[in-house]
Design an enzyme around this catalytic site. Structure first.
Site, PDB file in Angstrom:
ATOM      1  N   TRP A   1       0.795  -1.222   0.000  1.00  0.00           N
ATOM      2  CA  TRP A   1       0.000   0.000   0.000  1.00  0.00           C
ATOM      3  C   TRP A   1       0.831   1.276   0.000  1.00  0.00           C
ATOM      4  CZ3 TRP A   1       2.105   2.086   4.232  1.00  0.00           C
ATOM      5  CH2 TRP A   1       2.574   1.207   5.221  1.00  0.00           C
ATOM      6  N   ASN A   2       2.154   1.195   0.180  1.00  0.00           N
ATOM      7  CA  ASN A   2       2.907   2.456   0.343  1.00  0.00           C
ATOM      8  C   ASN A   2       3.092   3.203  -0.978  1.00  0.00           C
ATOM      9  OD1 ASN A   2       4.685   0.426  -0.450  1.00  0.00           O
ATOM     10  ND2 ASN A   2       6.415   1.278   0.666  1.00  0.00           N
TER      11      ASN A   2
ATOM     12  N   PRO B   1      -3.005  -3.956  -3.285  1.00  0.00           N
ATOM     13  CA  PRO B   1      -3.147  -3.641  -1.860  1.00  0.00           C
ATOM     14  C   PRO B   1      -4.612  -3.349  -1.511  1.00  0.00           C
ATOM     15  CG  PRO B   1      -2.212  -1.774  -3.065  1.00  0.00           C
ATOM     16  CD  PRO B   1      -2.421  -2.853  -4.071  1.00  0.00           C
ATOM     17  N   GLU B   2      -5.170  -4.081  -0.552  1.00  0.00           N
ATOM     18  CA  GLU B   2      -6.593  -3.911  -0.197  1.00  0.00           C
ATOM     19  C   GLU B   2      -6.869  -2.523   0.366  1.00  0.00           C
ATOM     20  OE1 GLU B   2      -4.849  -6.636   0.497  1.00  0.00           O
ATOM     21  OE2 GLU B   2      -5.870  -8.001  -0.874  1.00  0.00           O
TER      22      GLU B   2
ATOM     23  N   GLY C   1       6.929  -6.397   0.255  1.00  0.00           N
ATOM     24  CA  GLY C   1       6.300  -6.245   1.568  1.00  0.00           C
ATOM     25  C   GLY C   1       7.319  -6.499   2.650  1.00  0.00           C
ATOM     26  N   SER C   2       6.841  -6.955   3.796  1.00  0.00           N
ATOM     27  CA  SER C   2       7.736  -7.100   4.942  1.00  0.00           C
ATOM     28  C   SER C   2       8.564  -8.386   4.857  1.00  0.00           C
ATOM     29  CB  SER C   2       6.924  -7.093   6.239  1.00  0.00           C
ATOM     30  OG  SER C   2       6.043  -8.183   6.249  1.00  0.00           O
TER      31      SER C   2
ATOM     32  N   GLU D   1      11.075  -8.327  -2.779  1.00  0.00           N
ATOM     33  CA  GLU D   1      11.496  -6.957  -2.412  1.00  0.00           C
ATOM     34  C   GLU D   1      11.004  -6.708  -0.996  1.00  0.00           C
ATOM     35  OE1 GLU D   1      13.406  -5.036  -3.936  1.00  0.00           O
ATOM     36  OE2 GLU D   1      13.427  -5.911  -5.943  1.00  0.00           O
ATOM     37  N   LEU D   2      11.900  -6.826  -0.012  1.00  0.00           N
ATOM     38  CA  LEU D   2      11.447  -6.837   1.382  1.00  0.00           C
ATOM     39  C   LEU D   2      11.911  -5.585   2.120  1.00  0.00           C
ATOM     40  CD1 LEU D   2      12.063 -10.648   1.910  1.00  0.00           C
ATOM     41  CD2 LEU D   2      10.054  -9.490   0.985  1.00  0.00           C
TER      42      LEU D   2
ATOM     43  N   CYS E   1      10.559   1.712   1.625  1.00  0.00           N
ATOM     44  CA  CYS E   1      11.499   0.651   2.009  1.00  0.00           C
ATOM     45  C   CYS E   1      12.946   1.126   1.965  1.00  0.00           C
ATOM     46  CB  CYS E   1      11.295  -0.599   1.180  1.00  0.00           C
ATOM     47  SG  CYS E   1      11.362  -0.302  -0.580  1.00  0.00           S
TER      48      CYS E   1
ATOM     49  N   GLU F   1      12.578  -2.346  11.173  1.00  0.00           N
ATOM     50  CA  GLU F   1      12.297  -1.312  10.176  1.00  0.00           C
ATOM     51  C   GLU F   1      11.230  -0.363  10.727  1.00  0.00           C
ATOM     52  OE1 GLU F   1      10.489  -2.771   6.552  1.00  0.00           O
ATOM     53  OE2 GLU F   1      11.383  -1.119   5.438  1.00  0.00           O
TER      54      GLU F   1
HETATM   55  P1  NAD Z   1       2.201  -6.881   6.731  1.00  0.00           P
HETATM   56  O1  NAD Z   1       3.538  -7.466   6.939  1.00  0.00           O
HETATM   57  O2  NAD Z   1       1.026  -7.650   7.237  1.00  0.00           O
HETATM   58  O3  NAD Z   1       1.910  -6.596   5.187  1.00  0.00           O
HETATM   59  C1  NAD Z   1       2.867  -6.100   4.287  1.00  0.00           C
HETATM   60  C2  NAD Z   1       2.308  -6.370   2.887  1.00  0.00           C
HETATM   61  O4  NAD Z   1       2.268  -7.777   2.668  1.00  0.00           O
HETATM   62  C3  NAD Z   1       0.862  -5.894   2.683  1.00  0.00           C
HETATM   63  O5  NAD Z   1       0.741  -5.405   1.368  1.00  0.00           O
HETATM   64  C4  NAD Z   1       0.019  -7.153   2.862  1.00  0.00           C
HETATM   65  O6  NAD Z   1      -1.172  -7.130   2.105  1.00  0.00           O
HETATM   66  C5  NAD Z   1       0.942  -8.210   2.342  1.00  0.00           C
HETATM   67  N1  NAD Z   1       0.739  -9.511   2.975  1.00  0.00           N
HETATM   68  C6  NAD Z   1       0.659  -9.778   4.302  1.00  0.00           C
HETATM   69  N2  NAD Z   1       0.503 -11.099   4.503  1.00  0.00           N
HETATM   70  C7  NAD Z   1       0.477 -11.675   3.274  1.00  0.00           C
HETATM   71  C8  NAD Z   1       0.357 -13.016   2.805  1.00  0.00           C
HETATM   72  N3  NAD Z   1       0.254 -14.045   3.655  1.00  0.00           N
HETATM   73  N4  NAD Z   1       0.366 -13.223   1.474  1.00  0.00           N
HETATM   74  C9  NAD Z   1       0.500 -12.191   0.601  1.00  0.00           C
HETATM   75  N5  NAD Z   1       0.634 -10.918   0.980  1.00  0.00           N
HETATM   76  C10 NAD Z   1       0.633 -10.662   2.300  1.00  0.00           C
HETATM   77  O7  NAD Z   1       2.149  -5.509   7.460  1.00  0.00           O
HETATM   78  P2  NAD Z   1       1.695  -4.039   7.157  1.00  0.00           P
HETATM   79  O8  NAD Z   1       1.125  -3.525   8.416  1.00  0.00           O
HETATM   80  O9  NAD Z   1       0.843  -3.887   5.935  1.00  0.00           O
HETATM   81  O10 NAD Z   1       3.082  -3.365   6.915  1.00  0.00           O
HETATM   82  C11 NAD Z   1       4.022  -3.473   7.964  1.00  0.00           C
HETATM   83  C12 NAD Z   1       5.387  -3.667   7.495  1.00  0.00           C
HETATM   84  O11 NAD Z   1       5.499  -4.173   6.190  1.00  0.00           O
HETATM   85  C13 NAD Z   1       6.117  -2.347   7.454  1.00  0.00           C
HETATM   86  O12 NAD Z   1       6.617  -2.045   8.704  1.00  0.00           O
HETATM   87  C14 NAD Z   1       7.197  -2.602   6.476  1.00  0.00           C
HETATM   88  O13 NAD Z   1       8.291  -3.182   7.160  1.00  0.00           O
HETATM   89  C15 NAD Z   1       6.643  -3.638   5.551  1.00  0.00           C
HETATM   90  N6  NAD Z   1       6.276  -3.087   4.240  1.00  0.00           N
HETATM   91  C16 NAD Z   1       7.253  -3.020   3.333  1.00  0.00           C
HETATM   92  C17 NAD Z   1       6.980  -2.476   2.102  1.00  0.00           C
HETATM   93  C18 NAD Z   1       8.063  -2.357   1.070  1.00  0.00           C
HETATM   94  O14 NAD Z   1       7.977  -1.483   0.224  1.00  0.00           O
HETATM   95  N7  NAD Z   1       9.068  -3.226   1.086  1.00  0.00           N
HETATM   96  C19 NAD Z   1       5.702  -2.014   1.806  1.00  0.00           C
HETATM   97  C20 NAD Z   1       4.702  -2.139   2.780  1.00  0.00           C
HETATM   98  C21 NAD Z   1       5.009  -2.686   4.001  1.00  0.00           C
END
Ligand code: NAD
Length: 482
Positions: free
Chosen positions: A155-156, A181-182, A232-233, A254-255, A288, A385
């Site tokens: 979502w960022n 992103p939902e 994502g994370s 890309e984490l 990120c 992070e």
């Molecule tokens: P999160 O870890 O739950 O989600 C991060 C992303 O992963 C979201 O888009 C979510 O929809 C997706 N996701 C989560 N579980 C998944 C699964 N089982 N299968 C597929 N997709 C899944 O947490 P959050 O609250 O949305 O974000 C928190 C942390 O995520 C941040 O602190 C940051 O570290 C990281 N993040 C990183 C980026 C990046 O650009 N690398 C972007 C968004 C979030």
């Protein structure tokens, strides 16, 4: 027009049609600047995913046979549609994500540049002939699209994260199921619409939303899907990579990161503060590659801290729709709570809170630009992070200390340095464990340059020629002429 009228109810895009999910469920979407509901997004269930998988299989058969030149023309058309619609899409992105309008516009225009770059790369996806040991043998290497791709984006940067994956995959001849992103679905849907309006054949690009874990488990293990790309994370990325590994699927991951920004004693302090403040508070720190651990030489430490606090206090925080706003709200309540908890943990461990440190405004998810000093290494913010507008500033005395701090964590995404010395810059570039290093400026994430991390920050690149490789198989064909 009210926000509800501007903001669309977002559907799934499956097999060339926008549609509700079979369950009929739609998740509400909130404006992070006000907390008010502005729309909804349809959820996919297994039946919808099955249709998307079948469409991506059929779409792949069409797209892989579409000439590179025709793929290029269609993609260039999509880029132009995005450019034509930049104002309307920027408003939607700000409503759902919170970032200031000018950041949203810049993201959309960069998205168009990314499509253009990959469109052109589609035409340069060459094989090669390897000289044989016998005149009767011809040895050829050809590149072929890997197959239907499942892509997961956060979502960022609702457009930027998606456009990198979609465009590289489509340039290579792959079809795509994108799980967008939902929480910020509408700008992602506008990106897909740009492709549709440019003449996209059915099934080549599908867009779904829903329960992330259900969708990823279904798609990653499905035999039709041949490649996984996730942003994502780190914890989620590790889970998805393990699942993909169990099915021998290729991955791009890309984490997260925790980028060190080292300011050496010979740096231009004013310029370092100006550039680091701009990078730190961009998208409210939810980036990120955001600089997140400032490490400043002891000789210039006090001056740097004073100037950086002044820069943080000068940031105009507000609704991203206001022209004067420089930093919008955090994207959701989870981030506010996460940042509050990181700051209070640091303060409990005797860190010094120099400015900010709390929520602001009486609605929405705003958090003040925050500076911490004297933060012990045991504090969570020095290890996790932050993903928000908060920065710890530490001091160092020797080059070796600075490099040791830069390399202390398992992350390795981005690293920054400020110095006037070419020797220091070269030595830092060689010593730092990071996928990307940027010295005296923040020059990352261009379409033509590799973007990606090492160590816990992931695997694979999303820019430059490396990004195409992620969606191509290599096939060796040797022929003995008879
Ligand atoms: P999160 O870890 O739950 O989600 C991060 C992303 O992963 C979201 O888009 C979510 O929809 C997706 N996701 C989560 N579980 C998944 C699964 N089982 N299968 C597929 N997709 C899944 O947490 P959050 O609250 O949305 O974000 C928190 C942390 O995520 C941040 O602190 C940051 O570290 C990281 N993040 C990183 C980026 C990046 O650009 N690398 C972007 C968004 C979030």
């Amino acid at each position: 027009m009210s926000q509800q009228q501007i903001y669309p109810d977002v559907k799934l895009f499956v097999d060339g049609l926008w549609c509700d999910g079979v369950s009929g469920y739609a998740e509400p979407i909130f404006n992070p600047a006000t907390g008010a509901q502005i729309g909804s997004v349809a959820h996919a269930s297994i039946d919808d995913l099955d249709r998307a998988v079948n469409a991506s299989r059929d779409g792949f058969e069409v797209w892989r046979r579409t000439s590179a030149f025709d793929r290029y023309k269609l993609m260039r058309g999509a880029a132009e549609k995005l450019r034509e619609r930049v104002s309307a899409i920027a408003e939607i992105m700000t409503l759902e994500q919170g970032k200031p309008l000018r950041e949203a516009s810049a993201e959309i225009l960069l998205g168009a540049d990314i499509i253009d770059w990959f469109a052109e790369e589609a035409r340069r996806s060459y094989g090669r002939i390897i000289p044989a040991r016998s005149g009767a043998v011809q040895q050829a290497v050809v590149r072929e699209p890997v197959g239907p791709v499942a892509a997961f984006t956060p979502w960022n940067f609702p457009i930027n994260q998606a456009v990198r994956k979609i465009s590289a995959a489509m340039a290579a001849g792959c079809s795509v199921i994108l799980k967008g992103p939902e929480e910020t679905p509408a700008s992602c849907a506008a990106l897909v619409q740009a492709y549709v309006d440019a003449g996209l054949p059915r099934g080549v690009l599908n867009l779904v939303f829903g329960v992330p874990s259900e969708i990823s488990e279904y798609l990653i293990t499905h035999p039709v899907i041949r490649k996984i790309s996730f942003t994502g994370s780190t914890p989620v990325g590790k889970r998805l990579a393990a699942l993909a590994g169990g099915h021998m699927k290729r991955v791009t991951m890309e984490l997260g990161g925790h980028a060190p920004a080292i300011v050496f004693e010979d740096a231009d302090v004013r310029e370092a503060v100006r550039l680091l403040a701009a990078a730190k508070f961009r998208n409210a720190g939810q980036v990120c590659v955001s600089p997140t651990r400032f490490v400043v030489h002891e000789q210039i430490y006090e001056e740097f801290v004073e100037r950086f606090i002044a820069a943080a206090e000068a940031v105009i925080v507000g609704n991203g729709l206001d022209e004067t706003t420089q930093m919008g709200p955090l994207a959701n309540l989870r981030r506010v709570e996460a940042i509050e908890s990181l700051v209070s943990d640091a303060v409990q461990q005797r860190a010094c809170l120099r400015t900010g440190g709390k929520r602001s405004g009486n609605e929405g998810f705003f958090f003040e630009p925050t500076v911490l000093t004297e933060v012990p290494l045991s504090a969570r913010i020095m290890n996790e992070e932050p993903f928000g507008p908060v920065v710890p500033i530490a001091r160092f005395s020797t080059f070796e200390d600075a490099v040791a701090e830069a390399n202390r964590l398992p992350y390795g995404l981005a690293a920054y340095a400020y110095t006037k010395s070419a020797a220091t810059s070269g030595a830092f570039g060689a010593a730092v464990e990071s996928g990307m290093v940027s010295v005296n400026h923040h020059g990352l994430a261009l379409p033509e340059t590799p973007f990606g991390g090492i160590k816990d920050s992931g695997f694979g690149f999303e820019g430059g020629t490396e990004a195409m490789d992620a969606y191509l198989n290599t096939k060796f064909i040797t022929e003995h002429h008879v």
